[in-house]
Design a protein around this motif. Structure first.
Motif: not given
Ligand code: PMP
Length: 425
Positions: A334-345
């Motif tokens: 999911l971090t491959e997408f720069d328009d996705v924000t992931i919450y947490g560690p």
């Protein structure tokens, strides 16, 4: 550290135990019981909400109803004895699973929420007053947050919240400030159902005990996904739900140290929890029955024991390794997408779930697109509204994994997210 190549067990073989995983979804036939809808394979990534059930658990419940259905503790007839033994032994099975001393420390409730309320009412209303404090964290689930908040209002006790840092971990300096001699209870979620953070429960338990306070761990997301031993963690109370660990709905567990449960008044009154009743007064049954008033969830208790057998057959270390692998893989993808924000560690420091948002797209819209691809995730605030306020988001989409999920299913999630990105671009 890269994502491990393989799961420690044969996931494909294990999937055969779960009949629902053969379901197809989509189309217009989504009415329960009316058979599969269209032809899209189900990718079930909503395990933080509830997990699917293997045949072994479904059969254990059906066997009870087919072979020895009777009320417990009430009859000396054979069926009642068989049901009572199975129901009571389910408590022993849970005790063994979490390293409790014995069935006296295991109260069956409806779910985690009821276990929290039991302690809040039976202990909190009696023991708390003005000048006392209860310490929570900003990442508590509403089941703890709302419960202690209301008990605080009723008793005059102060309710404090340990802050969450930018990286989704607890601010332990702030924890040290919050927990002081006024503190009577520290209630902390072991694995956050929104951030995936694995909280340092033992350290917090030590801090609580230094101030003669108790520690209540919310194990709703941890007990199903990793080895949990109440002695090693040093907790006084622990709550979890059967339905999040391959067991049925309607069964939860409150673990409490025996001396503590013994000192508490009952929460619900009625049949089964009494020893002797007169018109003037009553005395209480031994633990844990003192806290299990009325006909309990017998089939569900038996189903929970079967779920524990099932999970121990896999091995909780293996369940954890599998969860870790999927969490890291999903995080990386999911971090491959720069328009996705992931919450947490980061991916290698979290439990098996990932909550995220796609820029400019409401989580409900995103999950509705994912649903079109057969991918089931949860969208909303995940019963952590104040935490979402802190995160500056009114909701998020959450993918959460369990023993039967595969990296291919995470690929399906990522592809569906990509489709949504293109659709809303
Ligand atoms: N705590 C946490 C961390 C949870 O994830 C949940 C379920 N989402 C609960 C408590 C409440 O569990 P239940 O609804 O089974 O009472």
């Amino acid at each position: 550290m890269g994502v491990q190549e393989q799961s420690p067990f044969d996931v494909d073989a294990l999937r055969d135990d779960f009949p629902i995983l053969e379901r197809k979804v989509g189309g217009d036939v989504t009415v329960p019981g009316e058979g599969p809808g269209d032809e899209t394979p189900l990718v079930y990534l909503d395990n933080g909400a509830t997990t699917q059930k293997p045949n072994q658990v479904i059969d254990a419940i059906a066997d009870y109803y087919r072979e020895y259905n009777a009320n417990v503790h009430r009859g000396i007839h054979q069926l009642s004895q068989e049901a009572s033994v199975a129901y009571e032994e389910a408590h022993d099975r849970v005790a063994e699973f979490i390293g409790a001393e014995g069935r006296e420390e295991i109260v069956f409730t409806k779910n985690t929420t009821e276990a929290m309320n039991l302690v809040a009412y039976a202990w909190g209303l009696e023991e708390l007053g003005p000048g006392d404090s209860v310490v929570l964290t900003q990442m508590e689930h509403h089941s703890a947050l709302v419960t202690w908040q209301q008990i605080g209002k009723r008793t005059g006790a102060d309710v404090r919240f340990i802050e969450v840092e930018e990286d989704g971990t607890l601010d332990m300096d702030h924890a040290a400030d919050c927990i002081d001699d006024s503190t009577k209870m520290v209630s902390v979620v072991h694995v956050s159902n929104t951030l995936g953070t694995i909280n340092p429960v033992s350290e917090l338990a030590e801090m609580a005990h230094e101030h003669d306070a108790y520690l209540f761990a919310d194990g709703a997301q941890s007990v199903p996904t990793r080895p949990v031993d109440v002695g090693e963690l040093g907790v006084d109370f622990l709550a979890f739900s059967g339905h999040k660990m391959c067991g049925p709905t309607g069964i939860g567990v409150l673990y409490g140290r025996e001396s503590l449960l013994d000192s508490m008044q009952p929460y619900l009154y009625g049949g089964d929890m009494i020893r002797r009743v007169s018109f003037e007064d009553a005395t209480w049954e031994d633990l844990p029955w003192k806290f299990e008033a009325g006909t309990p969830n017998i089939a569900q208790g038996i189903g929970l024991a079967a779920a524990i057998d099932y999970l121990e057959g896999i091995g909780m270390e293996n369940v954890q390794a599998h969860e870790d692998r999927l969490a890291e893989y999903a995080y990386d993808r999911l971090t491959e997408f720069d328009d996705v924000t992931i919450y947490g560690p980061p991916g290698d420091e979290r439990g098996g779930l990932v909550a995220f948002n796609l820029d400019g797209v409401h989580a409900h819209d995103l999950s509705s697109i994912l649903n079109d691809f057969g991918v089931a995730v949860r969208a909303g605030d995940h019963c952590t509204q104040p935490l979402h306020d802190e995160l500056g988001a009114n909701s998020s989409a959450r993918a959460s994994f369990y023993v039967y999920n595969t990296t291919e299913e995470i690929d399906a999630l990522v592809e569906a997210v990509d489709e949504a990105r293109q659709l809303f671009a």
